[in-house]
Each structure stands twice: as C-alpha cells, then as structure tokens.
Design an enzyme around this catalytic site. Structure first.
Site: not given
Length: 350
Positions: A207, A210
């Site tokens: 990730h 974001e």
C-alpha cells in the site's frame, strides 16, 4: 453494507456480467456485521456493540485510522480455523455473485497472532474455503500482509513463523504485502523483510500513496521493489511518477468506494482513476474492505462508471488490467482474457 442498484444502462449490465479479477481485498475487511455477531456468540466474545445496527452505525469513519480501530475490533471474533473458513466462504459467495473469477486476497496474520491465534490456523481456514471455491470455478491466490504500524522486527518474526507455510501452500500463498496506517510508516521501514521475501521468489506488493505522499510510492518501487502498488492514487501529484508507472506497467489496485468512505476524496467525481487511466497507467478497480466501505466489486465498478462517466472501451481496459496485473500463469491469464473478450465482444473484435 449499502447495496448499489444496478442501473439499466447497457454498459452497467455488461460490466456486472463480465468476468473480472479482484486484486485488492483484505479478507478480514469482508467480515459483515451479521457474521461478526454470529462468530462472537459461537466463540463467547463480548463485543462493544449490543446489536448489529449499533455496529453498523459505528461505520462512520473520518479517516484511515478511525476505520482501522473498528476493523481490528471486528477481527477479535476470529479464533478458530472454522471462523476463517466461514469468513472466506462468505467472501467467495460475494465474488461468485459479482462474476469475480479470480481473486488475490490479503490477510493480516499479526492481527491474529497478537491474540494467540497461530498463522497456521489462519491460513488453514482460508485455504480450505479457497479450495472449495475452485470447485465452483473461482481461482485465487493469497498474500500475507505486514502491519506497518508495528515494527520491522515484528514483521521479520511474522515472516519466519510463516516461512514453512510458503512452502506448504506454495500453490496459493504466493506473496507478501504491506498495509495498515500509512502516515509516518514509509515503505523504507520494511526494506529488510521485503528483501527476505524477494529471496524466496515471492511476489511483492505494498500500500502506498493512499494517504501517504508520492514519495512513498517511489520507496515501494525502488526500495521494496514491488510488482504492484496498492492504491497509489496520489501518484497523480507527480507527473514523472505517472510516466514511470505507465511505461513500466506497474499496476495500481485502486479502491474507489474505500477512497470515498475514508475521505481520500470528498466526492467520487474528483477521483483520479480516470486521469491515471488517460495517462496510460494500468489501473484496476477493487473493493478493499467491502463490509466496511459499502460495496463489493460490482458496486465499485458501477459507482465509478457513473461518477467518472467511463465509456465502454475504458471499462474494458480496466477489467483487462485486472487480469494482466494478476499473479496467475501466462496460460491462465490468456484464458481469463479470452473469456472477457468473448463476453465484451461477442461477435469478435469490432
């Protein structure tokens, strides 16, 4: 979970029925309130909420951290292999309903080991459900994610505990990832554990971008050497990064309804997915934590098509990207794309 009404436009109907892959799904985030309560009762776990409705009402997140707080509380009901089987089978049913024919699923072992649940128990339950899913025409892979708010030492210990499982389940458990609270926990914090995973030939994802800045995406690419970037929507702020992503075909596993629910964007019409697509980036559409964010895969596609006014060719490209970016064999990838093409262009290419 809110239900997205399928509009009667031909593109919406075509999309709903299309075979597709999901590449960004946290299995613990598919745990619906009804199942949380059922498992709590089965396992004698006391919840902080006295009803399913009270739990749903708590889903008013303002950012990633406020979501994670309730996410970890929900996972506390998962204690036994059967619990992980039941949770995973509930997700499989959603996939079958949405024509998701392949899924690459994240799980968070540290969420469970810190409660005394061994990783082997977690994987055994998930694997049993995914083996059953194969009998119903859905293929899948499994990706072990490290929690970035914990230390790299904790991640390294988790990796060592899981090491035998990568061999035992090598047909399924094919990679590692990085998730949880992004701010203040850059990918560089986990360079050593990703190097260990790379040495075993595992696939790597993380990730990044974001809530974190574009620099986190650079770190994921250059230090962790990831094969895919999860989220990555803030890459649009750095034109050189966008060009690099487009040229390298490193895919972004984008989660539109998640981004909306966690206030990454205050309106879906402002989402960067179409801009990235227009610039040649291999974007995909995924559900992230669907029980918490209001929609599984088809709901994400329909909301995105509506908000960004995507056309037939754009939706086809996004779905095709989901197969192109998957970790299946070249042969399976070709078969999946052929199924998509047969559905999307039934008379052959026009």
């Amino acid at each position: 979970m809110t239900t997205t009404t399928v509009t009667s436009t031909p593109l919406a109907e075509k999309t709903v029925l299309a075979p597709k892959a999901e590449l960004h799904i946290h299995i613990e985030g598919s745990l619906e309130p009804e199942l949380i309560f059922a498992l709590a009762e089965r396992n004698g776990v006391k919840l902080a909420y006295d009803s399913i409705d009270a739990l749903r009402a708590a889903y008013a997140f303002t950012d990633l951290q406020s979501f994670l707080d309730i996410y970890y509380a929900g996972a506390s009901v998962l204690l036994h292999e059967q619990d992980f089987y039941d949770m995973t089978m509930a997700y499989v049913e959603r996939c079958l309903a949405d024509n998701v024919v392949h899924s690459e699923i994240f799980f968070d072992p540290q969420t469970h080991t810190e409660r005394g649940v061994p990783i082997a128990t977690v994987v055994a339950g998930i694997e049993r459900a995914l083996a059953d899913a194969e009998q119903r025409g859905m293929s899948s892979k499994l990706i072990l994610c490290f929690l970035r708010h914990l230390s790299e030492e904790d991640a390294l210990a988790t990796f060592e505990e899981a090491r035998p499982l990568f061999e035992q389940y090598r047909h399924r458990l094919i990679g590692v990832g990085l998730d949880s609270s992004e701010r203040g926990h850059p990918p560089s914090k986990f360079e050593r554990v990703f190097a260990k995973a790379r040495s075993l030939g595992l696939k790597l994802v993380a990730h990044a971008g974001e809530e974190g800045p574009p620099s986190y995406i650079y770190e994921a690419l250059d230090l962790l050497k990831v094969d895919r970037v999860d989220h990555g929507v803030r890459s649009i702020e750095d034109p050189a990064l966008v060009t690099r992503l487009a040229d390298s075909r490193v895919a972004l596993t984008v989660c539109p309804l998640s981004n909306l629910k966690l206030c990454v964007f205050d309106d879906l019409t402002k989402h960067t997915l179409k801009d990235l697509l227009d610039r040649g980036v291999a974007v995909t559409v995924n559900s992230d934590d669907p029980a918490y964010f209001g929609g599984y895969v088809n709901a994400n596609y329909l909301a995105t098509i509506d908000a960004l006014k995507l056309n037939d060719a754009e939706v086809y490209t996004i779905i095709r990207n989901s197969f192109e970016a998957s970790f299946v064999t070249p042969g399976q990838r070709s078969e999946l794309i052929a199924k998509l093409d047969a559905h999307w262009h039934p008379g052959g290419p026009h």
